[in-house]
Design a protein around this motif. Structure first.
Motif, short mmCIF file in Angstrom:
data_model
loop_
_atom_site.label_atom_id
_atom_site.label_comp_id
_atom_site.label_asym_id
_atom_site.label_seq_id
_atom_site.Cartn_x
_atom_site.Cartn_y
_atom_site.Cartn_z
N UNK A 3 0.81 -1.21 0.00
CA UNK A 3 0.00 0.00 0.00
C UNK A 3 0.85 1.28 0.00
N UNK A 4 0.80 2.03 -1.12
CA UNK A 4 1.56 3.28 -1.19
C UNK A 4 1.04 4.28 -0.17
N UNK A 5 1.95 4.92 0.49
CA UNK A 5 1.64 5.98 1.44
C UNK A 5 0.61 5.53 2.48
N UNK A 6 0.66 4.26 2.88
CA UNK A 6 -0.21 3.77 3.93
C UNK A 6 -1.67 3.62 3.57
N UNK A 7 -1.99 3.59 2.29
CA UNK A 7 -3.37 3.46 1.85
C UNK A 7 -3.93 2.10 2.28
N UNK A 8 -5.08 2.12 2.92
CA UNK A 8 -5.69 0.89 3.40
C UNK A 8 -6.32 0.10 2.25
N UNK A 9 -6.35 -1.19 2.39
CA UNK A 9 -6.97 -2.07 1.41
C UNK A 9 -8.49 -1.91 1.50
N UNK A 10 -9.14 -1.64 0.36
CA UNK A 10 -10.58 -1.51 0.33
C UNK A 10 -11.23 -2.87 0.60
N UNK A 11 -12.24 -2.91 1.45
CA UNK A 11 -12.94 -4.18 1.68
C UNK A 11 -13.65 -4.65 0.40
N UNK A 12 -13.70 -5.95 0.23
CA UNK A 12 -14.33 -6.55 -0.95
C UNK A 12 -15.75 -6.06 -1.15
N UNK A 13 -16.56 -6.08 -0.09
CA UNK A 13 -17.97 -5.70 -0.23
C UNK A 13 -18.12 -4.24 -0.64
N UNK A 14 -17.21 -3.39 -0.20
CA UNK A 14 -17.26 -1.97 -0.58
C UNK A 14 -17.03 -1.82 -2.09
N UNK A 15 -16.11 -2.59 -2.63
CA UNK A 15 -15.86 -2.55 -4.08
C UNK A 15 -17.09 -3.02 -4.85
N UNK A 16 -17.71 -4.08 -4.40
CA UNK A 16 -18.91 -4.59 -5.07
C UNK A 16 -20.03 -3.56 -5.01
N UNK A 17 -20.22 -2.95 -3.85
CA UNK A 17 -21.26 -1.92 -3.69
C UNK A 17 -20.99 -0.73 -4.60
N UNK A 18 -19.73 -0.30 -4.69
CA UNK A 18 -19.38 0.82 -5.58
C UNK A 18 -19.74 0.50 -7.03
N UNK A 19 -19.43 -0.70 -7.47
CA UNK A 19 -19.72 -1.09 -8.85
C UNK A 19 -21.23 -1.16 -9.06
N UNK A 20 -21.95 -1.76 -8.14
CA UNK A 20 -23.42 -1.86 -8.26
C UNK A 20 -24.02 -0.45 -8.39
N UNK A 21 -23.61 0.47 -7.54
CA UNK A 21 -24.13 1.85 -7.59
C UNK A 21 -23.75 2.53 -8.91
N UNK A 22 -22.54 2.31 -9.36
CA UNK A 22 -22.08 2.90 -10.63
C UNK A 22 -22.96 2.41 -11.79
N UNK A 23 -23.19 1.11 -11.84
CA UNK A 23 -24.00 0.53 -12.91
C UNK A 23 -25.41 1.11 -12.88
N UNK A 24 -26.00 1.21 -11.72
CA UNK A 24 -27.36 1.75 -11.59
C UNK A 24 -27.39 3.23 -11.99
N UNK A 25 -26.42 4.00 -11.53
CA UNK A 25 -26.34 5.43 -11.83
C UNK A 25 -26.18 5.67 -13.33
N UNK A 26 -25.36 4.85 -13.98
CA UNK A 26 -25.10 5.02 -15.41
C UNK A 26 -26.22 4.45 -16.28
N UNK A 27 -27.09 3.64 -15.70
CA UNK A 27 -28.20 3.07 -16.44
C UNK A 27 -27.78 2.00 -17.44
N UNK A 28 -26.70 1.28 -17.14
CA UNK A 28 -26.27 0.21 -18.03
C UNK A 28 -27.35 -0.86 -18.15
N UNK A 29 -27.45 -1.47 -19.31
CA UNK A 29 -28.35 -2.59 -19.52
C UNK A 29 -27.75 -3.80 -18.81
N UNK A 30 -28.47 -4.33 -17.84
CA UNK A 30 -27.95 -5.46 -17.07
C UNK A 30 -28.62 -6.78 -17.46
N UNK A 31 -29.26 -6.80 -18.62
CA UNK A 31 -29.85 -8.03 -19.11
C UNK A 31 -28.75 -9.08 -19.24
N UNK A 32 -28.91 -10.21 -18.59
CA UNK A 32 -27.90 -11.26 -18.63
C UNK A 32 -26.70 -10.95 -17.76
#
Length: 102
Positions: A3-32
């Protein structure tokens, strides 16, 4: 690479939540691409988040999201091999934090 400059490792669930929110915000087609099946695989400076394919399903141009421990999120596809993308992502991550990747 640690970790550069003491940056903490992001928790796995936080990364998944960020992606889910991003997809919803952007309105991506999630069919399949059911967001309830998002999975995160750790790499050196963050997470690769995606929906795994089912047996017999091809992953041509399947959405893959890369989330750095610093919260940077990038959208890519399976057209670029994850090993190639993660290496480039790591270089950009290090550059953002003023760390030489050499």
């Amino acid at each position: 690479m640690n970790d550069p400059q003491g940056l903490a490792r992001m928790p796995e669930q936080e990364a998944i939540t960020m992606v889910r929110r991003h997809i919803m915000r952007q309105g991506y087609d999630t069919t399949g691409y059911p967001l309830s099946r998002l999975r995160a695989d750790r790499f050196s400076v963050g997470w690769m988040v995606y929906v795994p394919t089912r047996p017999g399903e091809l992953a041509v141009d399947r959405a893959i999201f890369y989330v750095g421990d610093d919260g940077e999120l990038e959208h890519a596809t399976s057209a670029v091999a994850p090993t190639v993308y993660t290496a480039d992502f790591e270089k950009r991550f290090l550059a953002r934090h003023g760390v030489s990747g050499d």
